[in-house]
Write a protein that holds these residues in place. Structure first.
Motif, PDB file in Angstrom:
ATOM      1  N   ALA A 199     -67.556 -39.908  15.047  1.00 20.84           N
ATOM      2  CA  ALA A 199     -68.171 -38.621  14.719  1.00 20.84           C
ATOM      3  C   ALA A 199     -69.154 -38.200  15.808  1.00 20.84           C
ATOM      4  N   ASP A 200     -69.892 -39.160  16.374  1.00 18.76           N
ATOM      5  CA  ASP A 200     -70.831 -38.851  17.450  1.00 18.76           C
ATOM      6  C   ASP A 200     -70.102 -38.391  18.713  1.00 18.76           C
ATOM      7  N   VAL A 201     -68.945 -38.987  18.994  1.00 14.55           N
ATOM      8  CA  VAL A 201     -68.145 -38.549  20.146  1.00 14.55           C
ATOM      9  C   VAL A 201     -67.723 -37.099  19.961  1.00 14.55           C
ATOM     10  N   GLU A 202     -67.245 -36.764  18.770  1.00 12.97           N
ATOM     11  CA  GLU A 202     -66.856 -35.376  18.496  1.00 12.97           C
ATOM     12  C   GLU A 202     -68.042 -34.432  18.687  1.00 12.97           C
ATOM     13  N   ARG A 203     -69.185 -34.816  18.143  1.00 12.27           N
ATOM     14  CA  ARG A 203     -70.367 -33.955  18.213  1.00 12.27           C
ATOM     15  C   ARG A 203     -70.837 -33.801  19.654  1.00 12.27           C
ATOM     16  N   ARG A 204     -70.893 -34.909  20.377  1.00 18.38           N
ATOM     17  CA  ARG A 204     -71.335 -34.871  21.772  1.00 18.38           C
ATOM     18  C   ARG A 204     -70.377 -34.033  22.622  1.00 18.38           C
ATOM     19  N   VAL A 213     -78.674 -36.239  24.623  1.00 23.05           N
ATOM     20  CA  VAL A 213     -78.662 -37.306  25.624  1.00 23.05           C
ATOM     21  C   VAL A 213     -78.713 -38.669  24.937  1.00 23.05           C
ATOM     22  N   ALA A 214     -79.531 -38.764  23.886  1.00 23.41           N
ATOM     23  CA  ALA A 214     -79.630 -40.040  23.157  1.00 23.41           C
ATOM     24  C   ALA A 214     -78.300 -40.417  22.538  1.00 23.41           C
ATOM     25  N   GLN A 215     -77.585 -39.427  21.975  1.00 19.65           N
ATOM     26  CA  GLN A 215     -76.269 -39.707  21.399  1.00 19.65           C
ATOM     27  C   GLN A 215     -75.314 -40.220  22.477  1.00 19.65           C
ATOM     28  N   GLY A 216     -75.386 -39.591  23.664  1.00 18.18           N
ATOM     29  CA  GLY A 216     -74.528 -40.038  24.751  1.00 18.18           C
ATOM     30  C   GLY A 216     -74.794 -41.472  25.132  1.00 18.18           C
ATOM     31  N   ARG A 217     -76.085 -41.847  25.176  1.00 21.73           N
ATOM     32  CA  ARG A 217     -76.442 -43.243  25.488  1.00 21.73           C
ATOM     33  C   ARG A 217     -75.954 -44.188  24.392  1.00 21.73           C
ATOM     34  N   VAL A 262     -69.894 -38.011  28.034  1.00 22.51           N
ATOM     35  CA  VAL A 262     -69.589 -38.282  26.626  1.00 22.51           C
ATOM     36  C   VAL A 262     -69.378 -39.780  26.418  1.00 22.51           C
ATOM     37  N   LEU A 263     -68.551 -40.392  27.261  1.00 22.55           N
ATOM     38  CA  LEU A 263     -68.185 -41.798  27.048  1.00 22.55           C
ATOM     39  C   LEU A 263     -68.947 -42.773  27.935  1.00 22.55           C
ATOM     40  N   GLY A 264     -69.721 -42.270  28.891  1.00 20.95           N
ATOM     41  CA  GLY A 264     -70.621 -43.147  29.636  1.00 20.95           C
ATOM     42  C   GLY A 264     -70.013 -43.888  30.801  1.00 20.95           C
TER      43      GLY A 264
END
Length: 524
Positions: free
Chosen positions: A409-414, A18-22, A294-296
């Protein structure tokens, strides 16, 4: 491991996710531009600027090629060609590598709340203007992954007259691919061309979208476009969503003043900019989940959600060019990407609006049956390459201060955590498989010279295979875009100077929404 340990581990992973998404959402400023693949970028730029009142940013004209761009644009297709043992050209890949014979050329035009990037893949080994010859065959908006841009006309104009004048201007200037559909059935091209002005748009007078006028059309290279006018009920609901999001558009800006570019274009320059980037999905709720979690994005609430759209005028407006073309070629409409969404037809259309800072991504599902339990309409593009004339990509604007490669990279992971395993960015180096783990520095590299100095980008596929990009506008290029926005009167959350929320530019408009869950006021 004990049940308690498992629970704690799960909560830790969920919290990190969730934190990565934010973090991703907080580092995006909406959509920087919609990229459109054209047959002639300069000619297309003239159409968007001279007819629609955009500002052509001539100091950002560009051309480039090289191995890193070859992989960054086409890595998925190159790997597929390699697996099949065929030349990448057979999968629609122009050779823009160091030793190839094509390059990418492009232009930017600026509207009120964002850019349109017009690109072409042109031969660089000749002085003649020769563009990569791949053109989308199935041009209807119902084809899976089919993209479209929707432009927003001003509130106080005669919408059908606007459409008529834009069409007449296009014909007179020789833009023969700019075809405008009608709300009525026609037997041939002559009838379409000579339809009365009253039939050149659809004006919705009742229901959840009361106050919406719209038309489907093609742009100068045959790209799919749509025009919206929104007043009364629809405008009220769109305004509420923008105020809730703290989004930006000149349509709701207090004390707005027109600019010289719109005035010079006349009636057809009376625009508020862009309202949506549309894409067709085979899983409506999956795609909404991707854009929101993912992108908010902010998913627009009911009634700004289209449910079971159909009807004869709607089918005519959606598919008229393709219907006439299929008849001329002797092809069955279904095989030409035409779903029967007439009043007595068996199909339906549903869509959702995923609002970002400046406009939204519209995700549409075309269902081959009367309920959403039926399968999606099966016709899909037979290509995945962005080099096909008429194709498009939505480019998300990454904050200047963000670590660009880390964000990608965070988008891919999320995305992978949520089950969207195909959402992988192309790299700047050759790899053995899509999304292969590489050093962050090999995700992308910014331009260090030329008109695009400070610009960085990656290309990837979205949840349903649609083209998306992430871009960062730093250094000289970012400064040029910001100054152009200030001169044009455009708005963006990317810089304090272009963000009306920093100086109360929406205070008067948004004051009517004392309760963001309220219904339209009685006067509407």
């Amino acid at each position: 491991m004990s049940p308690l340990s498992l629970c704690v581990s799960f909560l830790f992973v969920l919290t990190v996710s969730v934190a990565q998404g934010r973090d991703i959402a907080s580092n995006l400023h909406g959509i920087a531009f919609a990229a459109v693949t054209t047959e002639d970028a300069q000619r297309a730029a003239r159409w968007y600027s001279e007819f629609l009142g955009a500002k052509h940013l001539t100091d950002l004209s560009f051309s480039f090629y090289g191995d890193e761009h070859y992989y960054r644009f086409f890595q998925k297709e190159i790997l597929e060609a390699r697996a099949q043992g065929i030349d990448p050209d057979r999968l629609g890949v122009p050779d823009i590598s160091d030793n190839g014979n094509y390059e990418i050329r492009g232009e930017f035009v600026l509207f009120d709340n964002g850019l349109v990037q017009l690109i072409e893949f042109a031969r660089r080994d000749t002085e003649e203007h020769i563009t990569y010859p791949r053109r989308i065959r199935l041009t209807g908006p119902g084809v899976r992954n089919a993209p479209q841009i929707c432009l927003w006309t001003k509130d106080d104009l005669d919408f059908n007259q606007f459409v008529h004048e834009l069409e007449e201007k296009s014909i007179k200037a020789g833009y023969d691919k700019a075809i405008f559909n009608r709300a009525v059935k026609v037997k041939n091209e002559e009838e379409r061309r000579n339809a009365p002005i009253k039939d050149k748009g659809i004006n919705v007078k009742e229901g959840p979208f009361a106050g919406l006028s719209f038309v489907y059309m093609k742009g100068p290279s045959g790209e799919q476009l749509e025009l919206y006018k929104m007043v009364n009920h629809t405008r009220w609901h769109f305004g509420k969503e923008y105020c809730k999001r703290r989004g930006v558009t000149t349509a709701f800006l207090d004390n707005y003043k027109d600019n010289e570019y719109k005035k010079k274009a006349g009636l057809t320059g009376q625009m508020w900019g862009l309202v949506q980037f549309g894409t067709h999905t085979d899983d409506l709720f999956g795609s909404v989940n991707f854009y929101s979690n993912v992108l908010g994005s902010q998913t627009m609430e009911y009634p700004m959600q289209a449910i079971d759209l159909k009807g004869d005028p709607f089918k005519n407006m959606l598919y008229q060019k393709e219907t006439l073309e299929a008849a001329r070629l002797g092809i069955r409409p279904r095989e030409f990407g035409i779903l029967d969404v007439s009043a007595n037809g068996g199909g339906r259309i549903d869509y959702r609006f995923n609002l970002f800072d400046n406009y939204h991504v519209e995700t549409l599902r075309y269902t081959d049956g009367p309920t959403m339990d039926y399968p999606s309409f099966p016709v899909a593009y037979n290509h995945s390459s962005l080099a096909y004339v008429g194709d498009m990509a939505a480019a998300f604007h990454v904050n200047d201060n963000a670590d660009f490669n880390q964000l990608v990279a965070d988008v891919e992971r999320r995305a992978e955590e949520l089950g969207f395993e195909g959402v992988k960015a192309n790299r700047v180096i050759d790899v053995r498989r899509l999304g292969e783990m590489v050093d962050l520095s090999e995700y992308s590299r910014p331009f260090t010279s030329g008109n695009l100095e400070g610009y960085n980008y990656v290309v990837m596929k979205g949840r349903s295979g649609e083209h998306i990009m992430f871009v960062q506008l730093r250094g000289p290029m970012g400064e040029k875009v910001k100054q152009a926005m200030l001169e044009y009167g455009a708005v963006s959350t990317a810089w304090p100077e272009t963000n009306p929320w920093t100086y109360g530019g929406y205070d008067e408009f948004c004051s009517k929404y004392h309760n963001l869950d309220a219904s339209p006021k009685e006067e509407l």
